[in-house]
Design an enzyme around this catalytic site. Structure first.
Site, PDB file in Angstrom:
ATOM      1  N   GLY A   1      -9.811   6.348  26.394  1.00  0.00           N
ATOM      2  CA  GLY A   1     -11.015   7.145  26.585  1.00  0.00           C
ATOM      3  C   GLY A   1     -10.993   8.476  25.871  1.00  0.00           C
TER       4      GLY A   1
ATOM      5  N   SER B   1     -12.760   6.323  31.333  1.00  0.00           N
ATOM      6  CA  SER B   1     -12.041   5.081  31.021  1.00  0.00           C
ATOM      7  C   SER B   1     -12.677   3.875  31.712  1.00  0.00           C
ATOM      8  CB  SER B   1     -10.559   5.208  31.385  1.00  0.00           C
ATOM      9  OG  SER B   1     -10.388   5.418  32.771  1.00  0.00           O
TER      10      SER B   1
ATOM     11  N   LEU C   1      -0.958   4.163  33.747  1.00  0.00           N
ATOM     12  CA  LEU C   1       0.391   4.693  33.590  1.00  0.00           C
ATOM     13  C   LEU C   1       0.683   5.737  34.658  1.00  0.00           C
ATOM     14  CD1 LEU C   1       0.536   5.221  29.700  1.00  0.00           C
ATOM     15  CD2 LEU C   1       1.386   3.267  31.026  1.00  0.00           C
TER      16      LEU C   1
ATOM     17  N   SER D   1      -7.446   5.700  33.268  1.00  0.00           N
ATOM     18  CA  SER D   1      -7.016   6.833  34.087  1.00  0.00           C
ATOM     19  C   SER D   1      -7.555   6.756  35.503  1.00  0.00           C
ATOM     20  CB  SER D   1      -7.487   8.138  33.446  1.00  0.00           C
ATOM     21  OG  SER D   1      -8.904   8.225  33.508  1.00  0.00           O
ATOM     22  N   GLY D   2      -8.576   5.928  35.720  1.00  0.00           N
ATOM     23  CA  GLY D   2      -9.226   5.870  37.014  1.00  0.00           C
ATOM     24  C   GLY D   2     -10.424   6.786  37.128  1.00  0.00           C
ATOM     25  N   GLY D   3     -10.761   7.469  36.031  1.00  0.00           N
ATOM     26  CA  GLY D   3     -11.922   8.345  36.009  1.00  0.00           C
ATOM     27  C   GLY D   3     -13.142   7.646  35.431  1.00  0.00           C
ATOM     28  N   VAL D   4     -14.215   8.418  35.277  1.00  0.00           N
ATOM     29  CA  VAL D   4     -15.475   7.870  34.775  1.00  0.00           C
ATOM     30  C   VAL D   4     -15.321   7.365  33.341  1.00  0.00           C
ATOM     31  CG1 VAL D   4     -17.852   8.425  34.131  1.00  0.00           C
ATOM     32  CG2 VAL D   4     -16.920   9.272  36.286  1.00  0.00           C
TER      33      VAL D   4
ATOM     34  N   CYS E   1       2.895  13.992  24.206  1.00  0.00           N
ATOM     35  CA  CYS E   1       2.756  12.805  25.055  1.00  0.00           C
ATOM     36  C   CYS E   1       2.087  11.638  24.324  1.00  0.00           C
ATOM     37  CB  CYS E   1       1.945  13.175  26.298  1.00  0.00           C
ATOM     38  SG  CYS E   1       1.726  11.826  27.479  1.00  0.00           S
TER      39      CYS E   1
ATOM     40  N   CYS F   1      -1.702  17.243  32.892  1.00  0.00           N
ATOM     41  CA  CYS F   1      -1.830  16.446  34.122  1.00  0.00           C
ATOM     42  C   CYS F   1      -0.918  16.917  35.244  1.00  0.00           C
ATOM     43  CB  CYS F   1      -1.586  14.971  33.808  1.00  0.00           C
ATOM     44  SG  CYS F   1       0.061  14.613  33.147  1.00  0.00           S
TER      45      CYS F   1
ATOM     46  N   LEU G   1      -5.988   1.713  28.150  1.00  0.00           N
ATOM     47  CA  LEU G   1      -5.336   2.680  29.027  1.00  0.00           C
ATOM     48  C   LEU G   1      -6.400   3.272  29.948  1.00  0.00           C
ATOM     49  CD1 LEU G   1      -2.846   4.605  26.693  1.00  0.00           C
ATOM     50  CD2 LEU G   1      -2.352   2.757  28.305  1.00  0.00           C
TER      51      LEU G   1
END
Length: 349
Positions: A117, A14, A33, A9-12, A93, A188, A7
């Protein structure tokens, strides 16, 4: 080569997980997601994921699960405040949305494992606290299904957050600069304040009475949804010489009860059981462990019993020291050392 669904997230964090998993010999398949309706955020993070996928040569896909998220998390969040509760959207969640979707996709894609992550570890077949206790997220993972746990990988669980960013930016130069990234928000879909979310659905600013524990009017407040148990600001008490704290919220008549810190204390907490094994409590057995009543609280030693109440199982934690600010709707999570035993959502039963 073992295949893992990650999964992302587009961050550092993950992105670095993808790098670590690949170094460890896994074939990584990335999943992003889409859970909320903030399209600008989605665009930004999916661009990052595309860069990561191209850099590491891994496949990925974007999965739109906004409808499920709205039903399982967002609506629950809004409805909880209407009922005078303090919800825990992340704890809801993880089992119902993120990991639920991940394991279904993993099965379809032939992945043996699911990785995220999260700052947590797996020990002795259980979720356990991360090495970085300041970033530990084990509290939010108490509701995961036991059959999932042996198939979960937390690449960051044995690492310190402060050490990860510099290494990640060195190994993955496409990430950019350290200043580009801020830590992700706890919720989020909340930008600034949860009240901003509630205002879209309810009248949050309705003046009401503040009562003492005997039912006497002692002041006024701005609207019951703006308060949580233990809050000591945002309401007016006539002639108050000492701090007053919210003791109880009454949505039915838009009143809150306020009192002293001593009145806020409790040595007993009950919760609707979600993940504590019933077989541990056969023949009225009592469990000695530690509990957390909210994410940032310290652990409190407690004796635990589990009793049936109709078709519900109720956890009762008899605390060996007083807890303050216990809020209905939050999670009661049980620990043995740094291992999560299970838990449930706090309420009056």
């Amino acid at each position: 080569m073992k295949k893992v669904l990650l999964l992302m997230s587009g961050g550092v964090d993950s992105s670095y997980c993808a790098y670590l998993l690949q170094k460890q010999g896994y074939s990584v398949y990335g999943i992003y997601l889409k859970l909320h309706d903030k399209e600008e955020k989605h665009d930004y993070y999916t661009r990052n994921i595309q860069k990561c996928a191209e850099s590491l040569n891994i496949p990925y896909q974007i999965v739109d699960e906004r409808e499920l998220f709205k039903k399982s998390v967002y609506d629950y969040f809004v409805d909880s405040y209407k009922k005078g509760l303090t919800p825990n959207p992340c704890a809801m969640c993880n089992p119902n949305v993120k990991f639920n979707i991940a394991f279904k996709l993993a099965k379809d894609l032939g992945c043996e494992f699911v990785a995220t992550g999260h700052y947590a570890q797996i020990k002795n077949g259980r979720i356990a606290q991360a090495v970085d206790t300041h970033k530990d997220q084990s509290y939010f993972l108490f509701g995961l299904k036991p059959e999932w746990i042996e198939k979960i990988i937390f690449p960051l669980g044995d690492k310190k957050k402060e050490e990860i960013k510099p290494i990640a930016l060195k190994e993955l130069p496409w990430l950019g600069t350290l200043e580009t990234y801020k830590d992700s928000q706890e919720i989020c879909f909340v930008e600034n304040s949860y009240i901003d979310v509630l205002k879209k659905h309810h009248k949050t600013e309705q003046k009401g009475d503040v009562l003492d524990s005997k039912g006497n009017k002692i002041g006024t407040h701005k609207g019951y949804m703006q308060y949580t148990i233990g809050k000591r600001k945002g309401f007016t008490i006539k002639g108050a010489l000492t701090p007053h704290y919210v003791l109880k919220i009454n949505p039915q008549d838009n009143t809150i009860i306020a009192g002293s810190k001593e009145e806020l204390a409790t040595n007993k907490v009950q919760a609707l059981n979600l993940s504590l094994p019933k077989e541990w409590f056969q023949d009225n057995k009592v469990l000695d462990c530690e509990v957390k009543i909210r994410y940032k609280s310290h652990k409190i030693p407690a004796q635990i019993t589990l009793m049936s109440n109709g078709n519900q199982d109720i956890i009762t934690a008899n605390l060996k020291e007083s807890a303050y600010g216990v809020a209905n709707g939050q999670a009661l999570v049980l620990y043995n050392g740094n291992e999560v035993l299970g838990g449930g959502f706090i309420g009056d039963f």
